[in-house]
Enzyme design. Structure first.
Site, PDB file in Angstrom:
ATOM      1  N   LYS A  89     -13.059   1.219   7.702  1.00 55.77           N
ATOM      2  CA  LYS A  89     -13.318   2.658   7.579  1.00 55.77           C
ATOM      3  C   LYS A  89     -12.016   3.435   7.416  1.00 55.77           C
ATOM      4  O   LYS A  89     -11.880   4.279   6.529  1.00 55.77           O
ATOM      5  CB  LYS A  89     -14.062   3.149   8.813  1.00 55.77           C
ATOM      6  CG  LYS A  89     -14.121   4.674   8.975  1.00 55.77           C
ATOM      7  CD  LYS A  89     -14.802   5.053  10.278  1.00 55.77           C
ATOM      8  CE  LYS A  89     -14.801   6.569  10.499  1.00 55.77           C
ATOM      9  NZ  LYS A  89     -13.502   7.074  10.956  1.00 55.77           N
ATOM     10  N   ASN A  90     -11.039   3.177   8.290  1.00 58.32           N
ATOM     11  CA  ASN A  90      -9.817   3.981   8.282  1.00 58.32           C
ATOM     12  C   ASN A  90      -8.991   3.752   7.022  1.00 58.32           C
ATOM     13  O   ASN A  90      -8.280   4.651   6.561  1.00 58.32           O
ATOM     14  CB  ASN A  90      -8.988   3.691   9.528  1.00 58.32           C
ATOM     15  CG  ASN A  90      -9.648   4.240  10.783  1.00 58.32           C
ATOM     16  OD1 ASN A  90     -10.484   5.136  10.717  1.00 58.32           O
ATOM     17  ND2 ASN A  90      -9.299   3.691  11.942  1.00 58.32           N
ATOM     18  N   ARG A 101     -13.566  14.547   9.107  1.00 52.10           N
ATOM     19  CA  ARG A 101     -12.152  14.460   9.455  1.00 52.10           C
ATOM     20  C   ARG A 101     -11.313  13.950   8.274  1.00 52.10           C
ATOM     21  O   ARG A 101     -10.213  14.415   8.016  1.00 52.10           O
ATOM     22  CB  ARG A 101     -11.990  13.521  10.655  1.00 52.10           C
ATOM     23  CG  ARG A 101     -10.550  13.340  11.129  1.00 52.10           C
ATOM     24  CD  ARG A 101     -10.055  14.544  11.879  1.00 52.10           C
ATOM     25  NE  ARG A 101      -8.620  14.484  12.116  1.00 52.10           N
ATOM     26  CZ  ARG A 101      -7.922  15.476  12.644  1.00 52.10           C
ATOM     27  NH1 ARG A 101      -8.526  16.588  13.000  1.00 52.10           N
ATOM     28  NH2 ARG A 101      -6.627  15.370  12.836  1.00 52.10           N
ATOM     29  N   ASP A 146     -14.839  13.177  15.311  1.00 53.89           N
ATOM     30  CA  ASP A 146     -15.130  12.890  16.716  1.00 53.89           C
ATOM     31  C   ASP A 146     -14.673  14.013  17.629  1.00 53.89           C
ATOM     32  O   ASP A 146     -13.633  14.633  17.405  1.00 53.89           O
ATOM     33  CB  ASP A 146     -14.415  11.606  17.161  1.00 53.89           C
ATOM     34  CG  ASP A 146     -15.050  10.366  16.557  1.00 53.89           C
ATOM     35  OD1 ASP A 146     -16.272  10.380  16.370  1.00 53.89           O
ATOM     36  OD2 ASP A 146     -14.325   9.400  16.287  1.00 53.89           O
ATOM     37  N   ASP A 174      -8.492   3.038  19.008  1.00 49.90           N
ATOM     38  CA  ASP A 174      -9.920   2.927  18.708  1.00 49.90           C
ATOM     39  C   ASP A 174     -10.593   1.763  19.430  1.00 49.90           C
ATOM     40  O   ASP A 174     -11.822   1.714  19.501  1.00 49.90           O
ATOM     41  CB  ASP A 174     -10.131   2.763  17.197  1.00 49.90           C
ATOM     42  CG  ASP A 174      -9.964   4.072  16.442  1.00 49.90           C
ATOM     43  OD1 ASP A 174      -9.892   5.122  17.102  1.00 49.90           O
ATOM     44  OD2 ASP A 174      -9.901   4.048  15.204  1.00 49.90           O
ATOM     45  N   MET A 232      -3.580   8.791  23.753  1.00 48.22           N
ATOM     46  CA  MET A 232      -3.594   9.704  22.616  1.00 48.22           C
ATOM     47  C   MET A 232      -4.612  10.829  22.739  1.00 48.22           C
ATOM     48  O   MET A 232      -4.313  11.982  22.418  1.00 48.22           O
ATOM     49  CB  MET A 232      -3.854   8.899  21.336  1.00 48.22           C
ATOM     50  CG  MET A 232      -3.644   9.704  20.069  1.00 48.22           C
ATOM     51  SD  MET A 232      -3.708   8.681  18.570  1.00 48.22           S
ATOM     52  CE  MET A 232      -2.275   7.637  18.799  1.00 48.22           C
TER      53      MET A 232
END
Length: 435
Positions: free
Chosen positions: A22-23, A97, A121, A320, A342
């Site tokens: 995904k990223n 995002r 998110d 993540d 984070m």
């Protein structure tokens, strides 16, 4: 709003194939905007966030051809820049995002880029300063319309190469600046650059299009600007977060699972982090084999202190995966401190695990101590709601372990990051129904 009904306590067995990352997808779809030639990308995951970005590119005038499952060709030879100023774009871009990733390539090629405040998110503040400070260093002018939460960067003529030291090793910030710099005049040097595999993939893709980027894989990138870029073909890596999710799922449900074609060389310390939890996993070619675990014991530090697992920029552990590691630790033997550095809201889903019977002490918004049950006390089924992608998959793993039938609401959050997860879980024996 959709829900999952999950009957827990069932052992699973079989092979599972990780989806495309995904990223990475949210980054590598955007270089199509840097050229008028065709760009073909394969192994694109069929998930909500990526599909939204594809729709957004289409609304910008990018021609999109779907060649088959996960296989797309993009051609941005008639981009409609005026779309960026419409109310439709403000609504559409604000729901994703990843929409921030279009700004760099649009600025580089067309001299302007706009974006509403991106959604995503609800895991705490996610600053955009690194992106826009980088664009300003390249010669762009920044403006922010506070009433509409609308960001813009504009440049007369070409961007100019510059030296910059990033204040944080932001993955998306680095990616956006790199995409802007490849068409800038002169040389751009980015120090404290992110060096995650997905950023490396972006740089390799841009180089295949004709860019001149050196230092790929390090935190010091040098980009020699070029006049134009051409087309290319690019394949997205398997999703390391999903691979970590399957490792945790296998151990937690006492299942025997093989994860196929994981690209071991791009997993970094992820396998060893799960080994610290006492989980056995074997490298079989490019696959990961996880045998059935009757129990697994958390290791201590060398001096006997409680193990601490914390996130860090690559090659450290990706943030993540901390939600998944946390839930897996609830059935381990031993204790572990999870330190999420984070995001200040990412651990707030643990109250749902506590309701299920997990022994967790939330120390503050960033730290939690998990006291493992060693499978001596099974989690209890309950009804819960998914607050974000990674918490959602963690609750799903917990539900698959729990005694009884659990309900997970707001599963659109899970669908944002995991492709057809209910179908794929049923294929290895899970009792999960989408309603």
């Amino acid at each position: 709003m959709g829900t999952f009904k999950i009957e827990g306590g069932i052992r699973l067995k079989g092979d599972i194939h990780p989806q495309g990352a995904k990223n990475e997808a949210l980054q590598v779809l955007c270089p199509a905007l840097l050229t008028s030639e065709k760009v073909r990308i394969t192994n694109v995951p069929d998930i909500i966030d990526v599909n939204k970005l594809i729709v957004l590119l289409g609304n910008l005038g990018v021609k999109i051809q779907k060649n088959g499952p996960g296989d797309y060709t993009f051609q941005a030879d008639e981009v409609n820049i005026d779309y960026l100023k419409t109310e439709a774009f403000k609504k559409e871009g604000g729901s994703l995002r990843g929409s921030i990733m279009i700004v760099g390539p649009l600025l580089a090629r067309f001299g302007c880029g706009y974006i509403p405040k991106p959604g995503g998110d609800k895991i705490g503040r996610r600053r955009l300063d690194t992106h826009f400070e980088g664009f300003i260093n390249l010669g762009a002018k920044f403006r922010y319309e506070r009433e509409d939460h609308f960001y813009g960067v504009e440049c007369e003529g070409k961007l100019k190469g510059a030296y910059m030291l990033l204040d944080e090793a932001s993955v998306t910030g680095t990616a956006n600046i790199v995409m802007a710099a490849v068409l800038a005049e002169g040389i751009t040097t980015i120090y404290n650059a992110a060096c995650e595999p997905y950023l490396q993939q972006l740089c390799k893709m841009l180089n295949s299009m004709g860019a001149k980027i050196s230092g790929v894989g390090s935190n010091l990138l040098t980009i020699e600007g070029v006049d134009s870029l051409g087309g290319c073909e690019h394949r997205i890596l398997p999703d390391m977060i999903e691979i970590g999710s399957w490792i945790g799922l296998a151990a937690m449900t006492r299942s025997e699972i093989t994860i196929k074609n994981v690209s071991w060389e791009n997993l970094g310390i992820i396998p060893n982090t799960f080994r610290k939890l006492g989980i056995t996993l074997e490298k079989r070619g490019d696959d990961i084999y996880i045998p059935t675990h009757e129990n697994y014991e958390i290791k201590t530090d060398i001096d006997g202190s409680i193990l601490t697992i914390a996130d860090a920029p690559w090659p450290g552990l990706t943030p993540d995966l901390l939600s998944i590691i946390l839930v897996v630790a609830t059935q381990a033997k031993g204790d572990v401190l999870i330190h999420q550095k984070m995001f200040e809201s990412r651990l707030f889903f643990v109250d749902k695990l506590i309701d299920m019977g997990a022994k967790i002490m939330l120390c503050d918004p960033h730290r939690a101590v998990i006291m493992g049950h060693n499978f001596e006390s099974q989690l209890k089924a309950t009804t819960m709601s998914s607050p974000d992608i990674r918490a959602g998959i963690s609750l799903l793993i917990a539900a698959l372990t729990a005694k009884g039938t659990s309900t997970i609401q707001n599963i659109e959050q899970i669908d944002r990051g995991y492709e057809r997860i209910d179908e794929r879980l049923r294929a290895i024996g899970a009792n999960i129904v989408r309603e």
